[in-house]
Design a protein around this motif. Structure first.
Motif, short mmCIF file in Angstrom:
data_model
loop_
_atom_site.label_atom_id
_atom_site.label_comp_id
_atom_site.label_asym_id
_atom_site.label_seq_id
_atom_site.Cartn_x
_atom_site.Cartn_y
_atom_site.Cartn_z
N HIS A 256 -32.48 -4.05 -0.13
CA HIS A 256 -33.91 -4.01 -0.41
C HIS A 256 -34.60 -2.84 0.29
O HIS A 256 -35.53 -2.24 -0.27
CB HIS A 256 -34.55 -5.34 0.00
CG HIS A 256 -34.15 -6.48 -0.87
ND1 HIS A 256 -33.05 -7.27 -0.59
CD2 HIS A 256 -34.66 -6.94 -2.04
CE1 HIS A 256 -32.92 -8.18 -1.54
NE2 HIS A 256 -33.88 -8.02 -2.43
N LEU A 257 -34.15 -2.50 1.48
CA LEU A 257 -34.74 -1.36 2.19
C LEU A 257 -34.42 -0.04 1.48
O LEU A 257 -35.28 0.84 1.38
CB LEU A 257 -34.26 -1.33 3.64
CG LEU A 257 -34.84 -2.42 4.55
CD1 LEU A 257 -34.13 -2.42 5.90
CD2 LEU A 257 -36.33 -2.23 4.75
N ASN A 258 -33.21 0.08 1.00
CA ASN A 258 -32.85 1.31 0.26
C ASN A 258 -33.67 1.44 -1.02
O ASN A 258 -34.12 2.53 -1.39
CB ASN A 258 -31.35 1.30 -0.07
CG ASN A 258 -30.50 1.73 1.12
OD1 ASN A 258 -30.97 2.47 1.99
ND2 ASN A 258 -29.27 1.25 1.18
N LYS A 259 -33.89 0.31 -1.69
CA LYS A 259 -34.72 0.31 -2.89
C LYS A 259 -36.16 0.68 -2.55
O LYS A 259 -36.82 1.42 -3.27
CB LYS A 259 -34.65 -1.06 -3.57
CG LYS A 259 -35.12 -1.06 -5.01
CD LYS A 259 -35.11 -2.46 -5.61
CE LYS A 259 -33.71 -2.97 -5.84
NZ LYS A 259 -33.73 -4.27 -6.57
N GLU A 262 -36.38 4.39 -1.98
CA GLU A 262 -36.30 5.11 -3.26
C GLU A 262 -37.66 5.13 -3.96
O GLU A 262 -38.10 6.17 -4.45
CB GLU A 262 -35.26 4.40 -4.14
CG GLU A 262 -35.10 5.00 -5.52
CD GLU A 262 -34.19 4.17 -6.40
OE1 GLU A 262 -34.31 4.30 -7.64
OE2 GLU A 262 -33.38 3.36 -5.87
N HIS A 263 -38.33 3.97 -3.99
CA HIS A 263 -39.62 3.89 -4.69
C HIS A 263 -40.76 4.51 -3.89
O HIS A 263 -41.75 4.95 -4.47
CB HIS A 263 -39.95 2.42 -5.01
CG HIS A 263 -39.16 1.85 -6.14
ND1 HIS A 263 -39.57 1.96 -7.45
CD2 HIS A 263 -37.98 1.18 -6.17
CE1 HIS A 263 -38.68 1.37 -8.24
NE2 HIS A 263 -37.70 0.89 -7.49
N ASP A 264 -40.62 4.51 -2.58
CA ASP A 264 -41.74 4.95 -1.73
C ASP A 264 -41.60 6.39 -1.26
O ASP A 264 -42.40 6.87 -0.46
CB ASP A 264 -41.85 4.01 -0.51
CG ASP A 264 -43.21 4.06 0.14
OD1 ASP A 264 -44.22 4.16 -0.59
OD2 ASP A 264 -43.28 3.98 1.38
N GLU A 265 -40.60 7.09 -1.77
CA GLU A 265 -40.28 8.43 -1.25
C GLU A 265 -41.48 9.38 -1.30
O GLU A 265 -41.76 10.10 -0.34
CB GLU A 265 -39.11 9.01 -2.06
CG GLU A 265 -38.64 10.35 -1.53
CD GLU A 265 -37.43 10.88 -2.29
OE1 GLU A 265 -36.90 11.92 -1.88
OE2 GLU A 265 -37.03 10.25 -3.30
N SER A 266 -42.22 9.37 -2.38
CA SER A 266 -43.33 10.33 -2.52
C SER A 266 -44.70 9.67 -2.35
O SER A 266 -45.73 10.34 -2.45
CB SER A 266 -43.27 10.99 -3.89
OG SER A 266 -43.38 10.02 -4.91
N ALA A 272 -43.45 6.12 7.43
CA ALA A 272 -42.05 6.57 7.52
C ALA A 272 -41.35 6.01 8.76
O ALA A 272 -40.18 5.60 8.70
CB ALA A 272 -42.00 8.09 7.53
N GLU A 273 -42.08 5.97 9.90
CA GLU A 273 -41.44 5.46 11.12
C GLU A 273 -41.03 4.00 10.98
O GLU A 273 -40.03 3.57 11.55
CB GLU A 273 -42.35 5.65 12.34
CG GLU A 273 -43.69 4.96 12.30
CD GLU A 273 -44.78 5.87 11.77
OE1 GLU A 273 -45.94 5.71 12.21
OE2 GLU A 273 -44.49 6.73 10.90
N HIS A 274 -41.82 3.23 10.21
CA HIS A 274 -41.47 1.82 10.02
C HIS A 274 -40.23 1.68 9.14
O HIS A 274 -39.34 0.87 9.42
CB HIS A 274 -42.64 1.08 9.38
CG HIS A 274 -43.84 0.99 10.28
ND1 HIS A 274 -45.10 0.69 9.82
CD2 HIS A 274 -43.98 1.18 11.61
CE1 HIS A 274 -45.96 0.69 10.82
NE2 HIS A 274 -45.29 1.00 11.92
N LYS A 275 -40.17 2.47 8.09
CA LYS A 275 -39.03 2.37 7.17
C LYS A 275 -37.72 2.76 7.85
O LYS A 275 -36.72 2.04 7.74
CB LYS A 275 -39.26 3.26 5.95
CG LYS A 275 -40.35 2.77 5.01
CD LYS A 275 -40.51 3.67 3.80
CE LYS A 275 -41.14 5.00 4.13
NZ LYS A 275 -41.57 5.76 2.94
#
Length: 464
Positions: A256-259, A262-266, A272-275
């Motif tokens: 789920h984190l990788n997904k 992927e969706h939140d990249e832009s 970002a620090e949380h992810k």
């Protein structure tokens, strides 16, 4: 007498008639007034056929004024124009045409920071139209915001009121979900209510999972139509991963984190620090320390050491697990001493313990105790374990009992680690009675405590 002036008059009944109690004069007045208002409403419609069209036109005009304020984010202007609605637009209220305006006013009040007044307006809307999804959802959201403000210490809510608001928020989230079961946002927000405000990850996870599933079931047309829910889909992915990690399911959390990445990249709906901290934590749980360090170092680059102290603390813990205590200390030293919170101090002391600098470890953990009012047992157990290692069994017993007493007072139940080290030190002090007492307490409270069997064996070997 015209129909507008007509009143329905009720006379008091005799007590003996049908055995019914006498109606008081005050009750008669209220009944007369209510019935009169209802009669006036119907008579108005019957007498003036153009009245309703005029009022509907007035509603549209008011909504246009509100839309202008909304477009300019001028919420105070909307409040000034229409609050209270009973005074500003009494005719619309009297004719029952106020709900659309009231819902907009409720939203404006919430945006203007007047949450209690917003809640009261939404409640009137829901009372009038219980199946109005937007009113029900809006009410749930306002209560949710109030609770978050209290959590962030922006508002003060007494404990009892906080409990009542929490129950009410859940009630209206569930109601909104029943009205629109295919939506994302209300499942996400109720999940956040459980996760961040009540620490109930197991109840939160299914809600996040539903939010994720609902979005992924949309076709392209539905996604375009409901694009505003996309960010809450991404946040649901992140929070579902977080819940699964706490439940000891790191592989599923990683998916789920990788997904989410992927969706939140832009878009960066999630910082970002949380992810990347979450990714580092997953790798740590999956026993991939090198990859964990890589993700944590990257996460730390997005924030300063004070705000990102939690990142540096986990980074240090990973290094400590790799038998690199000096490197771990160097990471923690990036956080200025006066800003090191208790959980940072715990790991700092662990580093000194690994370096066999017992005096420094003791000093750091005692410093952690100075201002700690919520988790003192964590530092006390560390002190107890170190004193046991140094064969200072009396000091170990003292720290263990203090940890247990604190836990009882703060949380209403014993500290299993405190009972364990209290029993262990009593065994070494050859105090059979105390050792038996603490061992029995631990068995009673936590029969599944991992090292209970081993501790019992030591007791039997020592005392027969």
């Amino acid at each position: 007498m015209s129909s507008m002036q007509a009143k329905v008059i009720s006379y008091p009944r005799d007590k003996a008639v049908n055995g019914e109690p006498e109606t008081s004069p005050d009750q008669e007045h209220i009944q007369d007034q209510t019935q009169g208002q209802e009669q006036d409403f119907l008579d108005t419609l019957a007498e003036d056929s153009s009245k309703m069209e005029q009022l509907r036109s007035r509603v549209n005009s008011c909504l246009a004024e509100i839309a202008l304020g909304r477009d300019n984010n001028d919420w105070q202007k909307v409040v000034d124009l229409f609050y209270p609605l009973e005074e500003k637009e009494p005719e619309l209220v009297a004719m029952g045409l106020d709900t659309p305006l009231r819902a907009e006013l409720a939203f404006a009040l919430s945006q203007a920071g007047r949450q209690e007044q917003s809640m009261a307006e939404y409640e009137k809307c829901v009372q009038d139209q219980p199946d109005n999804f937007y009113a029900v959802s809006g009410l749930a959201y306002v209560i949710y915001n109030l609770l978050y403000a209290a959590k962030n210490r922006e508002r003060i809510l007494p404990y009892k009121q906080k409990v009542q608001y929490t129950e009410k928020a859940h009630k209206y989230f569930v109601q909104a979900q029943k009205l629109r079961p295919d939506r994302v946002t209300n499942f996400y927000r109720q999940g956040m209510l459980y996760k961040n405000l009540q620490n109930m990850d197991r109840k939160a996870a299914p809600l996040f999972r539903t939010a994720v599933g609902n979005w992924e079931a949309y076709d392209e047309n539905a996604r375009e139509k409901r694009h505003q829910e996309y960010k809450n889909y991404i946040k649901s992915l992140y929070n579902l991963g977080s819940c699964l990690l706490k439940q000891g399911r790191p592989k599923e959390a990683m998916e789920h984190l990788n997904k989410c990445l992927e969706h939140d990249e832009s878009r960066n709906y999630i910082r970002a620090e949380h992810k990347y901290f979450a990714l580092g934590k997953v790798h740590f749980e999956m026993n991939s320390p090198e990859q964990a360090i890589k993700e944590l170092e990257f996460a730390a680059s997005f924030t300063d050491p004070v705000k990102g102290d939690y990142i540096h603390e986990l980074w240090a813990r990973v290094l400590l697990g790799m038998s690199r205590p000096m490197d771990a200390l160097q990471v923690l030293c990036r956080i200025p001493d006066k800003f090191r919170r208790q959980f940072v101090r715990w790991t700092e002391g662990d580093c000194y313990l690994a370096l066999q600098d017992y005096a420094r470890a003791r000093q750091v953990w005692n410093k952690a105790l100075e201002k700690d009012r919520r988790s003192r047992h964590r530092a006390l157990i560390r002190l107890a374990r170190m004193e046991f290692k140094l064969s200072n069994f009396s000091q170990c017993l003292q720290h263990a009992m203090e940890a247990n007493s604190f836990h009882l007072e703060a949380y209403g139940n014993p500290d299993p680690d405190g009972l364990f080290w209290a029993a262990a030190s009593a065994i070494r002090l050859q105090d059979r009675e105390k050792a038996r007492q603490h061992l029995d307490e631990l068995k009673s409270f936590r029969p599944d405590y991992p090292m209970l069997g081993k501790l019992n064996q030591v007791f039997v070997q020592t005392f027969g």
